[in-house]
Design an enzyme around this catalytic site. Structure first.
Site, short mmCIF file in Angstrom:
data_model
loop_
_atom_site.label_atom_id
_atom_site.label_comp_id
_atom_site.label_asym_id
_atom_site.label_seq_id
_atom_site.Cartn_x
_atom_site.Cartn_y
_atom_site.Cartn_z
N SER A 1 0.83 -1.19 0.00
CA SER A 1 0.00 0.00 0.00
C SER A 1 0.88 1.26 0.00
O SER A 1 1.71 1.42 -0.89
CB SER A 1 -0.97 -0.05 1.18
OG SER A 1 -2.05 0.84 1.00
N ASP B 1 -8.79 -5.44 -6.08
CA ASP B 1 -8.45 -4.45 -5.06
C ASP B 1 -9.24 -3.17 -5.33
O ASP B 1 -8.97 -2.46 -6.30
CB ASP B 1 -6.95 -4.17 -5.10
CG ASP B 1 -6.46 -3.33 -3.93
OD1 ASP B 1 -7.29 -2.64 -3.31
OD2 ASP B 1 -5.24 -3.36 -3.66
N HIS C 1 -7.13 -6.04 -1.35
CA HIS C 1 -5.94 -5.32 -0.87
C HIS C 1 -5.24 -6.18 0.19
O HIS C 1 -5.25 -5.87 1.39
CB HIS C 1 -6.38 -3.98 -0.29
CG HIS C 1 -5.29 -2.97 -0.17
ND1 HIS C 1 -4.49 -2.58 -1.22
CD2 HIS C 1 -4.86 -2.25 0.91
CE1 HIS C 1 -3.62 -1.67 -0.81
NE2 HIS C 1 -3.82 -1.45 0.48
#
Length: 630
Positions: free
Chosen positions: A202, A310, A341
């Site tokens: 991320s 995602d 994610h």
């Protein structure tokens, strides 16, 4: 210095002195072999300690002043390295630069940095990299991004100050910057072998890409996992605002230490002033936050991981970066999975640890293990079932035009040739229509969408790449949005990535990866992929602001009633439609579940059928489409 540093040196000196006294030898008569890594079965082995590893916290003066206080920001980072580095062992670095170590935490269990005894050194290190790699002859650095953790300044949400944070440590490792410990003593990285890798999921992944695209010397490889590569695409999509309400300012507040949030408010206010929520266009604000445009500066290899489902960091972040890596012939490897994610440690744990180990051994220790001779791409075909391909998009893919056809009832058809006669289909934009209403019941007439369905397929049809919608349409307002959804209609067992869990379930059992100390274990909870049987699957989707039909940099209002050509991408995918299933294309105006500010004009839209189509990246092209019955 680290807490084990002085005691280890004293212990060695005492043993050496005793030996010399017994032997009656001169101090230089005994030669001590320099410690080395041990390689067996093609990989480095855990021959160095973990509990006795050297732990340090260091500080570097940066080259920037994010909070405008007239002082250069200080970047803090924690180092763990084998004790043998004090006796000549040279090791590479694995670094995870992050803004989350003292706020949201890292990993599926949200681990934070913890100093239990208050001595200024970490006792608990988030994630498993330290436990696993330090005993195998690596140093691990966990770096606090500017304005977070022990670093000074204020976060700027992927602006230059964020982007340059980790570069400071790479420069120090290679002798181009000065670091000090808490006592102010200069500390050198004389134990470093000159090679470093970065990894992170991320935001951490975006910081790895940001550092690589500076071209900094000494950064050899990066492993971004679900990281934003174009921050415009994180909050916008083709002119449509997908995250509004000054999202960059909001995120900067989240990652700032609570006791510094009031202090950093002026920086966040400036972010909110510059982000362009009032129009959604691409500006210099977003250009600063683009890594795709800077790949030309990059030399570091890339192992890229992303979930095609995602909805946090959408899949176009991996694809645009991947296409740029290919353009500049950067060495690369790719894993695509069907969860959302999620870190690969939590969807393919054993294979991930093994592959990552070999990747770092090759790039950072120069171990010739053949990993770069293997297929470049791993793609999850169904839950926990992966296929390998020589590259991505899969070789043999050809962009193939699939035209919209007139139909009866609620749905039109799909075919490989356009309709012969000019035909117009109409619908009304609805800013409140749900995604389920768009997808469900495609055969039922609806005033707020157009649905086009193939006949049941007679053979598998594999798409690999980025689809595009190309339509000609007119609206009776000066503004409207367009949305498109590619759907697989057919009952199948699928990865259940909806409902907020991104496709995994966390169990109560655990396993361990690496060595542990008394206060920091290497054990993590098992996970399993969540599956369900469903009659349909949203394969991919896209949105577009009609005012940005010429460019995302400039919005030009529509002339009511005038037809324009629109051409915009959907999110990339790698998907196989099975025989017996039907391909569906749903065309709408506003797409509320994709955008934070759905267009409120409720335009009436006319679509010219003859020239409107979807371009699918089909493996095998037109021949494969014919074989599947399109």
């Amino acid at each position: 210095m680290g807490r084990t540093h002085r005691s280890w040196r004293v212990g060695v000196a005492a043993v050496a002195a005793t030996a010399l006294a017994v032997l009656g030898a001169a101090p230089n008569a005994l030669a001590v072999d320099t410690p080395e890594i041990v390689v067996a079965d093609g990989v480095t082995q855990p021959v160095f300690g973990y509990s006795d590893a050297i732990r340090e916290r260091l500080f570097i003066d940066s080259t920037f002043d994010s909070d405008g206080d007239g002082l250069r920001d200080i970047i803090a980072f924690d180092v763990m390295r084998p004790k043998a580095t004090e006796d000549g062992l040279k090791v590479p670095v694995i670094m995870d630069a992050s803004p989350y170590y003292t706020t949201l935490g890292r990993g599926n269990e949200s681990e934070l940095k913890v100093d239990l005894d208050g001595d200024g050194l970490l006792d608990k290190w988030p994630l498993w990299y330290d436990n696993y790699f330090v005993p195998r002859g690596y140093a691990v650095i966990l770096l606090d991004m500017v304005g977070t953790g022990n670093s000074t300044g204020c976060p700027t949400t992927n602006a230059n100050e964020d982007n340059l944070s980790a570069k400071q440590a790479i420069n120090w490792l290679n002798g181009r910057a000065t670091a000090r410990n808490a006592a102010g003593e200069v500390v050198k990285a004389d134990w470093h072998n000159g090679k470093s890798g970065m990894i992170g999921k991320s935001y951490d992944g975006s910081l790895a890409m940001a550092t690589a695209t500076t071209g900094v010397k000494g950064l050899t490889t990066i492993v971004p996992i679900g990281g934003p590569s174009e921050y415009y695409d994180y909050t916008r999509s083709n002119g449509v605002i997908t995250r509004g309400n000054s999202y960059p300012s909001y995120l900067a507040n989240i990652v700032t230490n609570p006791d510094r949030r009031d202090y950093c408010k002026p920086v966040r206010d400036q972010l909110a002033l510059e982000d362009g929520d009032e129009h959604g266009d691409y500006t210099a604000f977003w250009n600063e936050r683009s890594y795709v445009k800077k790949v030309k500066n990059q030399t570091a290899s890339v192992f890229l991981v992303h979930g095609t489902n995602d909805d946090n960091v959408r899949a176009d972040h991996f694809s645009k970066y991947w296409y740029a890596l290919a353009e500049y012939d950067i060495p690369r490897k790719l894993w695509l999975n069907q969860t959302g994610h999620i870190d690969p440690f939590d969807f393919r744990r054993g294979e991930w640890v093994s592959t990552l180990h070999r990747w770092f051994d090759f790039w950072l220790h120069d171990i010739q293990n053949g990993i770069m001779d293997e297929p470049r791409a791993d793609v999850e075909r169904s839950a926990n079932v992966f296929a390998t391909y020589a590259d991505w998009p899969v070789p043999g893919m050809t962009d193939t035009e699939v035209f919209f056809q007139p139909g009866t009832g609620g749905a039109g058809g799909l075919g490989l040739v356009p309709v012969a006669k000019p035909t117009t289909l109409s619908w009304q934009d609805s800013p409140t229509q749900s995604q389920n209403a768009m997808i469900n019941n495609p055969d039922v007439p609806s005033p707020n969408k157009l649905a086009f369905l193939s006949e049941p397929l007679t053979a598998p049809l594999h798409i690999s790449g980025t689809p595009r919608l190309k339509i000609r349409a007119a609206a009776d307002k000066t503004s409207t949005h367009f949305g498109v959804i590619l759907v697989d209609y057919g009952t199948d067992e699928r990865v259940h990535h909806r409902g907020g869990n991104d496709g995994i379930i966390t169990l109560t059992t655990e396993d361990c990866w690496g060595e542990s100390s008394a206060v920091d274990d290497a054990c993590y909870k098992h996970t399993q992929t969540r599956v369900w049987t469903a009659d349909q699957e949203l394969v991919t989707k896209g949105v577009h602001d009609a005012k940005n039909r010429q460019s995302i940099r400039n919005a030009v209002p529509l002339v009511p009633g005038q037809a324009y050509n629109y051409d915009f991408p959907l999110l990339p995918e790698d998907y196989v439609f099975k025989p017996g299933h039907r391909i569906g294309v749903i065309v709408v105006g506003s797409y509320p579940q994709y955008s934070s500010q759905a267009d409120q004009n409720r335009a009436n839209i006319d679509l010219a059928l003859k020239t409107s189509r979807i371009v699918l990246p089909i493996v095998g092209g037109t021949a494969a489409a014919h074989a599947a019955g399109l």
